[in-house]
Scaffold this active site. Structure first.
Site, mmCIF file in Angstrom:
data_model
loop_
_atom_site.group_PDB
_atom_site.id
_atom_site.type_symbol
_atom_site.label_atom_id
_atom_site.label_comp_id
_atom_site.label_asym_id
_atom_site.label_seq_id
_atom_site.Cartn_x
_atom_site.Cartn_y
_atom_site.Cartn_z
ATOM 1 N N ALA A 46 -20.777 23.806 51.249
ATOM 2 C CA ALA A 46 -21.225 22.405 51.231
ATOM 3 C C ALA A 46 -22.068 22.109 49.987
ATOM 4 O O ALA A 46 -22.940 21.255 50.006
ATOM 5 C CB ALA A 46 -22.021 22.102 52.491
ATOM 6 N N ARG A 69 -16.907 11.404 44.742
ATOM 7 C CA ARG A 69 -16.062 10.270 45.105
ATOM 8 C C ARG A 69 -16.620 9.434 46.262
ATOM 9 O O ARG A 69 -16.119 8.360 46.558
ATOM 10 C CB ARG A 69 -14.644 10.752 45.424
ATOM 11 C CG ARG A 69 -13.825 11.007 44.171
ATOM 12 C CD ARG A 69 -12.528 11.719 44.477
ATOM 13 N NE ARG A 69 -12.750 13.127 44.805
ATOM 14 C CZ ARG A 69 -11.807 13.939 45.255
ATOM 15 N NH1 ARG A 69 -10.591 13.506 45.453
ATOM 16 N NH2 ARG A 69 -12.094 15.203 45.511
ATOM 17 N N LYS A 95 -22.710 14.143 50.572
ATOM 18 C CA LYS A 95 -21.494 13.861 51.357
ATOM 19 C C LYS A 95 -21.569 14.378 52.788
ATOM 20 O O LYS A 95 -21.260 13.647 53.725
ATOM 21 C CB LYS A 95 -20.268 14.454 50.645
ATOM 22 C CG LYS A 95 -18.995 14.348 51.466
ATOM 23 C CD LYS A 95 -17.738 14.535 50.645
ATOM 24 C CE LYS A 95 -17.443 15.972 50.357
ATOM 25 N NZ LYS A 95 -16.147 16.119 49.651
ATOM 26 N N GLY A 111 -17.336 26.891 41.852
ATOM 27 C CA GLY A 111 -16.125 27.139 42.625
ATOM 28 C C GLY A 111 -16.356 27.686 44.022
ATOM 29 O O GLY A 111 -17.423 28.211 44.342
ATOM 30 N N ARG A 142 -36.350 -4.034 74.050
ATOM 31 C CA ARG A 142 -36.872 -3.210 72.956
ATOM 32 C C ARG A 142 -37.571 -1.958 73.488
ATOM 33 O O ARG A 142 -37.780 -1.817 74.689
ATOM 34 C CB ARG A 142 -37.790 -4.075 72.099
ATOM 35 C CG ARG A 142 -37.003 -5.186 71.383
ATOM 36 C CD ARG A 142 -37.913 -6.229 70.802
ATOM 37 N NE ARG A 142 -38.950 -5.640 69.984
ATOM 38 C CZ ARG A 142 -40.089 -6.251 69.650
ATOM 39 N NH1 ARG A 142 -40.317 -7.494 70.084
ATOM 40 N NH2 ARG A 142 -40.980 -5.646 68.919
ATOM 41 N N TYR A 156 -50.360 -10.903 71.014
ATOM 42 C CA TYR A 156 -50.850 -10.555 69.680
ATOM 43 C C TYR A 156 -51.842 -11.619 69.233
ATOM 44 O O TYR A 156 -51.519 -12.814 69.198
ATOM 45 C CB TYR A 156 -49.640 -10.497 68.740
ATOM 46 C CG TYR A 156 -49.938 -10.066 67.334
ATOM 47 C CD1 TYR A 156 -50.654 -8.908 67.076
ATOM 48 C CD2 TYR A 156 -49.465 -10.806 66.259
ATOM 49 C CE1 TYR A 156 -50.908 -8.505 65.780
ATOM 50 C CE2 TYR A 156 -49.704 -10.404 64.953
ATOM 51 C CZ TYR A 156 -50.433 -9.258 64.720
ATOM 52 O OH TYR A 156 -50.683 -8.857 63.430
HETATM 53 C C1 UD1 Z 1 -10.038 23.366 48.444
HETATM 54 C C2 UD1 Z 1 -9.057 24.531 48.240
HETATM 55 C C3 UD1 Z 1 -7.626 24.015 48.427
HETATM 56 C C4 UD1 Z 1 -7.486 23.380 49.775
HETATM 57 C C5 UD1 Z 1 -8.520 22.287 49.964
HETATM 58 C C6 UD1 Z 1 -8.486 21.761 51.381
HETATM 59 C C7 UD1 Z 1 -10.102 26.010 46.601
HETATM 60 C C8 UD1 Z 1 -10.125 26.447 45.183
HETATM 61 N N1 UD1 Z 1 -9.224 25.084 46.916
HETATM 62 O O1 UD1 Z 1 -9.762 22.439 47.414
HETATM 63 O O2 UD1 Z 1 -6.715 25.104 48.306
HETATM 64 O O3 UD1 Z 1 -6.181 22.859 49.921
HETATM 65 O O4 UD1 Z 1 -9.848 22.789 49.731
HETATM 66 O O5 UD1 Z 1 -9.396 20.721 51.576
HETATM 67 O O6 UD1 Z 1 -10.847 26.537 47.400
HETATM 68 N N2 UD1 Z 1 -17.860 23.833 47.193
HETATM 69 C C9 UD1 Z 1 -19.022 24.532 47.006
HETATM 70 N N3 UD1 Z 1 -19.289 25.050 45.774
HETATM 71 C C10 UD1 Z 1 -18.458 24.886 44.718
HETATM 72 C C11 UD1 Z 1 -17.267 24.154 44.931
HETATM 73 C C12 UD1 Z 1 -16.992 23.645 46.169
HETATM 74 O O7 UD1 Z 1 -19.817 24.709 47.928
HETATM 75 O O8 UD1 Z 1 -18.777 25.382 43.636
HETATM 76 C C13 UD1 Z 1 -17.583 23.271 48.532
HETATM 77 C C14 UD1 Z 1 -17.474 21.776 48.540
HETATM 78 O O9 UD1 Z 1 -18.712 21.176 48.821
HETATM 79 C C15 UD1 Z 1 -16.462 21.538 49.639
HETATM 80 C C16 UD1 Z 1 -15.622 22.785 49.678
HETATM 81 O O10 UD1 Z 1 -16.333 23.772 48.947
HETATM 82 O O11 UD1 Z 1 -17.098 21.391 50.902
HETATM 83 C C17 UD1 Z 1 -14.257 22.566 49.035
HETATM 84 O O12 UD1 Z 1 -14.435 22.210 47.686
HETATM 85 P P1 UD1 Z 1 -13.544 21.116 46.985
HETATM 86 O O13 UD1 Z 1 -13.966 21.004 45.574
HETATM 87 O O14 UD1 Z 1 -13.497 19.902 47.811
HETATM 88 O O15 UD1 Z 1 -12.143 21.861 46.996
HETATM 89 P P2 UD1 Z 1 -10.746 21.179 47.061
HETATM 90 O O16 UD1 Z 1 -10.375 20.733 45.707
HETATM 91 O O17 UD1 Z 1 -10.730 20.197 48.165
HETATM 92 MG MG MG Z 2 -12.170 18.912 49.166
#
Ligand code: UD1
Ligand code: MG
Length: 466
Positions: free
Chosen positions: A9, A15, A22, A77, A329, A383
């Site tokens: 998270a 977006r 989020k 990532g 209330r 009041y």
């Molecule tokens: C990810 C998957 C994708 C899958 C999709 C489903 C990867 C590389 N890809 O893509 O295969 O189909 O979810 O919804 O895993 N997050 C972190 N730290 C980071 C990056 C992300 O905590 O450095 C968290 C985000 O907050 C999010 C989750 O990981 O809750 C997924 O990240 P997001 O960037 O939304 O990945 P997707 O592109 O949706």
């Molecule tokens: Mg996602």
């Protein structure tokens, strides 16, 4: 095996275009992340670590007791985020569920099913997949000729042939902890986003990979923007309503009823269109609620009737009635069988058993005894411009229409007040309190006034007028 979870998270959620992280956006009255944590707990996960981003103190503060947090900085990532989470997870957890904080439709059943498959197959990784015609930005599942999962390719890194694959990665995984830790250690960042992808761990992991391929992609839905958020709200509302209906609640038009997570409603209660039950509201059995009722953090007993009302922090005893057009209330207590009617506002007031405030009144900081009837248009002037004061009205009192009770003031049991009275002094039990100017009567006034008017008109026309 001891089961732990890492919830990702830390992402920005750009977006959403929001100042709120989020995963804290509410869905059915609960933060998005709460739904994921609830599903994990329901599936028997004992320890959970949420990976939060730098500056996400709001997310940390929103975590329930017992859930850990790990800060990922910078966010490079999902693979890196998983490593950061694992470093904080209780070493006793040898099986790890990895979920995303932005997938609020996950269910405990689904996670439980993944864990069962993982356990029975004794594999290194179990992942959730589903099929859609156009998998958009999702990672695609690439299978080997023998049908086993070979790897996941992110949409941005995929070839046209891979993009045409309908099976996508729903980003819910169960891993053998040692196996995923080893696989993550070997990952690079040679991909379109320059990130450490958790999905790359699938190809390199030492051991078998199972895919739970579900027919219905709904539980896998992720929230990226407010359109997705609204779609998830619709699904959660449907689930909550269906649960209530199965427990014996009637809804003539379910789509027009909104309930928050955790709201409880008793059997044979009817929730009419336009009913919103929010916060920790609890409704008893055999009630008629709505149309058009908003109740937040209210406790409503059995056999109550509430129509067109807005209620916050109110308690209604059995058989109490409110509305139409009532505003209750915080601190309002309607004792059993009492009634609040039309265009009535109550605040911090106890209305005794069987007592009534039927029309056009404001009663605040008051205690009204049982069986008392408050006349139309009564006001407690609680009041003085600086402080609030209490009004006490005893049992079986009948107040006249249009009375003002200037607090602090007390009216004794069985007393009455005259219509139009401004009650500034206590009225003893059994007495009549009346405080208004005496009426004068001028006999024949209308005819005399008309005669004067005729004479004045004659003067104005010089006497020529007949
Ligand atoms: C990810 C998957 C994708 C899958 C999709 C489903 C990867 C590389 N890809 O893509 O295969 O189909 O979810 O919804 O895993 N997050 C972190 N730290 C980071 C990056 C992300 O905590 O450095 C968290 C985000 O907050 C999010 C989750 O990981 O809750 C997924 O990240 P997001 O960037 O939304 O990945 P997707 O592109 O949706
Ligand atoms: Mg996602």
């Amino acid at each position: 095996m001891s089961i732990g979870a890492v919830v990702l998270a830390a992402g920005q959620g750009t977006r959403m275009r929001s100042s709120l992280p989020k995963v804290l956006h509410p869905l059915a009255g609960r933060p998005m992340l709460g739904w994921v944590l609830d599903a994990l707990a329901g599936a028997g996960v004992e320890r959970t670590v949420v990976v939060i981003g730098h500056g996400s103190e709001a997310v940390r503060e929103a975590l329930p007791a017992g859930v850990g947090a790990a800060v990922q900085e910078p966010q490079i990532g999902t693979g890196h985020a998983t490593q950061v989470g694992l470093a904080e997870l209780d070493p006793a957890c040898d099986t790890v569920v990895v979920a995303c904080g932005d997938t609020p439709l996950l269910t405990a059943d689904l996670i439980g099913r993944m864990l069962a498959v993982h356990r029975e197959a004794g594999c290194a990784a179990t992942m959730l997949t589903a099929d859609v015609d156009d998998a958009g930005a999702y990672g695609r599942v690439v299978r080997a000729p023998d049908g086993t999962v070979a790897r996941i390719v992110e949409a941005r890194d995929a070839s046209p042939e891979e993009l045409a694959l309908t099976e996508f990665n729903a980003a819910l995984y169960v891993f053998d902890r040692a196996a995923v830790t080893a696989a993550l250690a070997g990952l690079g960042r040679a991909n379109a986003q320059g990130e450490v992808y958790l999905t790359d761990a699938i190809e390199g992991i030492d051991g078998a990979v199972e895919a739970v391929r579900v027919d219905d992609p709904e539980p896998a839905a992720g929230v990226n923007d407010r359109v997705d958020l609204a779609a998830c709200e619709v699904v959660l509302q449907r689930r909550l309503r269906e649960e209530l209906m199965r427990e014996g609640v009637t809804m003539p038009d379910p789509d027009a009823v909104y309930v928050a997570a955790g709201v409880r409603v008793g059997r044979d209660t009817v929730l009419h269109p336009g009913t919103h039950l929010r916060g920790g509201t609890v409704v008893g059995e055999g009630c008629e609620i709505g149309p058009d009722v908003v109740a937040t953090d209210c406790s409503i007993g059995d056999g109550c009737t509430v129509i067109s009302a807005h209620m916050v922090g109110a308690r209604l005893g059995d058989g109490a009635q409110a509305g139409p057009f009532a505003y209750l209330r915080p601190g309002t207590v309607l004792e059993p069988g009492s009634r609040v009617g039309t265009y009535v506002e109550l605040k911090n007031t106890v209305l005794g058993r069987g007592a009534k405030v039927p029309h056009l009144s404001y009663v605040g900081d008051a205690c009204v005894g049982e069986g008392t009837n408050i006349g139309a248009g009564n006001i407690t002037a609680n009041y003085d411009g600086f402080r609030k004061h209490a009004t006490t009205i005893g049992a079986r009192v009948r107040t006249g229409s249009d009375c003002v009770f200037v607090a602090p003031v007390t009216v004794g049991d069985d007393a009455m007040t005259g219509a139009g009275s401004i009650i500034t002094e206590d009225v003893p039990a059994g007495a009549l309190g009346i405080a208004r100017a005496r009426q004068s009567v001028i006999e024949g006034f209308t005819e005399k006034a008309a005669a004067r008017a005729r004479a004045a008109a004659q003067d104005a026309t010089g006497g020529e007028h007949r």
